[in-house]
Design a protein around this motif. Structure first.
Motif, PDB file in Angstrom:
ATOM      1  N   PHE A 106       0.823  -1.209   0.000  1.00  0.00           N
ATOM      2  CA  PHE A 106       0.000   0.000   0.000  1.00  0.00           C
ATOM      3  C   PHE A 106       0.858   1.261   0.000  1.00  0.00           C
ATOM      4  CE2 PHE A 106      -2.649  -3.347   1.460  1.00  0.00           C
ATOM      5  CZ  PHE A 106      -3.922  -3.030   1.057  1.00  0.00           C
ATOM      6  N   GLN A 107       0.163   2.367  -0.241  1.00  0.00           N
ATOM      7  CA  GLN A 107       0.818   3.668  -0.304  1.00  0.00           C
ATOM      8  C   GLN A 107       1.476   4.007   1.030  1.00  0.00           C
ATOM      9  OE1 GLN A 107      -1.916   6.486  -1.792  1.00  0.00           O
ATOM     10  NE2 GLN A 107      -0.458   8.164  -1.810  1.00  0.00           N
ATOM     11  N   ARG A 108       0.695   3.913   2.098  1.00  0.00           N
ATOM     12  CA  ARG A 108       1.270   4.114   3.431  1.00  0.00           C
ATOM     13  C   ARG A 108       1.671   2.765   3.964  1.00  0.00           C
ATOM     14  NH1 ARG A 108       2.043   8.540   5.892  1.00  0.00           N
ATOM     15  NH2 ARG A 108       2.851   7.500   7.728  1.00  0.00           N
ATOM     16  N   PRO A 109       2.926   2.638   4.409  1.00  0.00           N
ATOM     17  CA  PRO A 109       3.325   1.356   4.989  1.00  0.00           C
ATOM     18  C   PRO A 109       2.341   0.969   6.089  1.00  0.00           C
ATOM     19  CG  PRO A 109       5.201   2.860   4.873  1.00  0.00           C
ATOM     20  CD  PRO A 109       3.991   3.639   4.469  1.00  0.00           C
ATOM     21  N   ASN A 110       1.824  -0.253   6.021  1.00  0.00           N
ATOM     22  CA  ASN A 110       0.838  -0.653   7.033  1.00  0.00           C
ATOM     23  C   ASN A 110       1.190  -1.984   7.672  1.00  0.00           C
ATOM     24  OD1 ASN A 110       0.347  -2.197   4.823  1.00  0.00           O
ATOM     25  ND2 ASN A 110      -1.831  -1.765   4.694  1.00  0.00           N
ATOM     26  N   PRO A 111       2.349  -2.050   8.332  1.00  0.00           N
ATOM     27  CA  PRO A 111       2.649  -3.268   9.072  1.00  0.00           C
ATOM     28  C   PRO A 111       1.592  -3.461  10.146  1.00  0.00           C
ATOM     29  CG  PRO A 111       4.116  -1.514   9.765  1.00  0.00           C
ATOM     30  CD  PRO A 111       3.350  -1.000   8.592  1.00  0.00           C
ATOM     31  N   LEU A 112       1.311  -4.702  10.462  1.00  0.00           N
ATOM     32  CA  LEU A 112       0.320  -4.961  11.506  1.00  0.00           C
ATOM     33  C   LEU A 112       0.926  -4.643  12.862  1.00  0.00           C
ATOM     34  CD1 LEU A 112      -1.084  -8.254  10.032  1.00  0.00           C
ATOM     35  CD2 LEU A 112      -2.121  -5.998  10.024  1.00  0.00           C
ATOM     36  N   PRO A 113       0.086  -4.281  13.821  1.00  0.00           N
ATOM     37  CA  PRO A 113       0.595  -3.938  15.150  1.00  0.00           C
ATOM     38  C   PRO A 113       1.017  -5.188  15.914  1.00  0.00           C
ATOM     39  CG  PRO A 113      -1.783  -3.782  15.124  1.00  0.00           C
ATOM     40  CD  PRO A 113      -1.363  -4.102  13.727  1.00  0.00           C
ATOM     41  N   LEU A 114       1.941  -5.893  15.330  1.00  0.00           N
ATOM     42  CA  LEU A 114       2.470  -7.124  15.921  1.00  0.00           C
ATOM     43  C   LEU A 114       3.989  -7.007  15.857  1.00  0.00           C
ATOM     44  CD1 LEU A 114       0.281  -9.591  13.816  1.00  0.00           C
ATOM     45  CD2 LEU A 114      -0.153  -8.944  16.179  1.00  0.00           C
ATOM     46  N   SER A 115       4.682  -8.039  16.313  1.00  0.00           N
ATOM     47  CA  SER A 115       6.135  -7.979  16.223  1.00  0.00           C
ATOM     48  C   SER A 115       6.574  -8.183  14.774  1.00  0.00           C
ATOM     49  CB  SER A 115       6.752  -9.051  17.115  1.00  0.00           C
ATOM     50  OG  SER A 115       6.530 -10.319  16.542  1.00  0.00           O
ATOM     51  N   ILE A 116       7.837  -7.878  14.502  1.00  0.00           N
ATOM     52  CA  ILE A 116       8.371  -8.047  13.152  1.00  0.00           C
ATOM     53  C   ILE A 116       8.212  -9.501  12.717  1.00  0.00           C
ATOM     54  CG2 ILE A 116      10.497  -7.975  11.794  1.00  0.00           C
ATOM     55  CD1 ILE A 116      11.379  -5.644  13.631  1.00  0.00           C
TER      56      ILE A 116
END
Lengths: 270, 289
Positions: A106-116
């Motif tokens: 996506f345009q804005r990075p959207n990592p999930l609020p989890l660990s790497i």
């Protein structure tokens, strides 16, 4: 207009396979028509960029390929979208399978609020039976392989259990690419993946995209013409929901066939 | 060059005047709260002894303690929570995460908002009709706590839905684009990141029902019960009703008794609030964005 079809069909004569093909694809958001009879073909293993002014339908076209547009209830689609010769709008298509094989950035990075680590394993756990029960060593191997592929391993290997949202934007975006890789997608859709990044990070992510070339088919939407020119094999120009011109990036930027393409490239509008 | 002109001084004066008006209004809000609390603590504080809390009322409620009412309120609120929370959270998850945006969903949402505005005496009558008579629970703890639960439902739903909506939409999109189902998205990403808000909102709202009198006085709370409830089909005393009774219905009650009961009621509600805020702080510490 006349050139678009010929250009997109031409590559068929090459030995390259087609990974994504649309035929007479039209799309309406409510009563607003966003795509008009788009015929388009993306060659396998290459990077194809989609350019055009804001609102020209390039993101919409991209979002047809993994059918993520449909989350909005008022979208109506006509025509055909084929991924690896399978009509993805046919009945009997399992959306979760489609999205496993067609990844999206996506345009804005959207990592999930989890660990790497959890971010990398997320899709794998969704799709691979028994993934949760894998020995830790195997899971670690998956994480390392994916992070190495996006050139992130050395920076984050000591903080795999930290939150992914604490990374820099560049690292987040690389992570968002990395998390697709463990399920081996065929196509990766990228919707302006660098527009939230600074120039240095943009260059790094572009390098990464270039590295993924060959193994994955990449469809890249960008409003940055320089980026399209630097980082793609083929380029398609869209205007007002129509495919205007599609050809090898070098050729399209040097000798565009359509005057509208030429005007856009020269910066006369958009 | 940059000295104040007459015009500036006038503007300053006007702006100070407005500031003082708004400040005054704010103090006006805080003042009654402080007076009420102060009065309760001063007059009710000495009443709240261990005997008062843990003994039965004696001599027609003019002496002794309030233990049955104290226990009754705790039971009613807890059971109200048990009934309303799972139902309300489930409904909110459906409305926030699954329901398509159409006229049906919109009318359900409208109904919920209106339900929150229904006067508590109407809920009481509904409770009598539905739980006491139709389901045959009689006037009992069960009927009263179900009535409280019905009353709390709309606020539970609204509080839950707001917490769910506070989770950025980008997370959901990311999950869906990876081929996660709605439930996988809710389970792995949405709920873990909204649970703190849901629980605190819910506890905060439901603890307020501790003070409700109308919904329980026809459905399960009694004027006076000389023994502790043995089952959920027994009647119980409750603090709110007891306060009403000893302040207005029974002659010869020591003047400070109602202050003590009121203070206890406030302490119960405030400690539940404190508990939920503590809980939220603890959960926030584990939140990852």
């Amino acid at each position: 207009m006349t050139t678009s079809k010929d250009d997109s069909v031409d590559p068929l004569t090459d030995t390259q396979e087609i990974a994504v093909r649309t035929e007479k694809l039209s799309l309406w958001y409510g009563s607003f028509q966003a795509l008009y009879d788009v015929d388009f073909a993306v060659r396998r293993g290459l990077i194809t960029s989609l350019i055009g002014p804001s609102g020209c339908g390039k993101s919409t076209l991209l979002r047809c390929v993994n059918r993520i547009n449909e989350r909005l209830g008022y979208v109506r689609t006509e025509g055909k979208v084929e991924v690896l010769d399978t009509d993805v709008y046919a009945s009997g298509i399992e959306l979760t399978q489609l999205r496993r094989h067609v990844g999206m950035v996506f345009q804005r990075p959207n990592p999930l609020p989890l660990s790497i680590r959890e971010n990398i394993l997320f899709a794998h756990q969704l799709h691979e039976p028994g993934s949760e029960a894998l020995p830790k060593a195997d899971r670690d191997a998956i994480v390392e392989k994916a992070l190495r592929e996006v050139l992130l391993w050395d920076t984050v290997k000591d903080r795999l259990d930290r939150s992914a949202t604490g990374l820099s934007l560049e690292e987040q975006q690389k992570l968002c690419i990395a998390r697709l890789l463990p399920v081996k997608p065929k196509v990766i859709l990228m919707d302006e993946p660098c527009s939230a990044l600074d120039p240095k990070a943009t260059a790094a992510v572009e390098d990464l995209i270039w590295q993924l070339r060959g193994e994955y088919t990449i469809l890249l939407v960008t409003h940055n013409m320089a980026q399209a020119r630097r980082a793609s094999d083929e380029c398609a120009f869209m205007l007002m929901g129509r495919m205007v011109e599609h050809g090898p990036t070098d050729r399209l930027f040097v000798t565009p066939e359509d005057t509208r393409t030429a005007d856009y490239i020269e910066g006369k509008y958009g | 060059m940059f000295a104040a002109t007459d015009r500036n001084r006038t503007n300053d004066r006007i702006q100070r005047r407005y500031r003082n008006v708004f400040l005054g209004m704010t103090l006006l809000l805080v003042l009654p709260v402080l007076i009420i609390l102060g009065l309760l603590v001063v007059r009710g504080g000495p009443v709240l002894t261990a005997e008062f809390l843990f003994e039965f009322p004696k001599s027609g409620m003019t002496a002794g303690g309030i233990f049955p009412a104290f226990l009754g309120t705790i039971i009613l609120v807890t059971m109200g929570l048990v009934f309303s929370v799972p139902l309300g959270i489930a409904a909110a998850i459906y409305l926030s995460e699954y329901a398509p945006d159409n006229w049906l969903t919109r009318s359900i949402n409208l109904a919920i908002i209106n339900l929150a505005g229904v006067p508590s005496i109407v809920h009481a009558l509904f409770g009598v009709g539905a739980f006491v008579i139709f389901f045959g629970f009689g006037t009992s703890i069960l009927a009263a706590s179900l009535t409280l639960a019905i009353m709390a439902l709309p606020v539970v739903i609204v509080a839950t839905r707001e917490s769910l909506q506070a989770v950025p939409h980008a997370f959901r999109e990311a999950c869906w684009a990876m081929g996660a189902t709605r439930w996988q998205t809710i389970r792995r990403v949405v709920l873990p990141n909204s649970v703190s808000g849901i629980l605190t909102g819910v506890i905060l709202e439901v603890s307020r029902t501790a003070g409700e009198t109308a919904p329980i006085m026809f459905t399960g709370a009694a004027f006076f019960v000389p023994f502790l409830p043995q089952t959920i089909f027994d009647k119980t005393m409750a603090l709110s009703l007891h306060l009403f009774v000893i302040s207005t219905q029974v002659p010869g009650v020591p003047e400070d008794f109602p202050y003590g009961v009121a203070l206890l009621l406030i302490i119960i509600v405030l400690s539940m609030n404190a508990l939920s805020i503590g809980f939220r702080t603890w959960l926030r510490g584990r939140k990852k964005w």
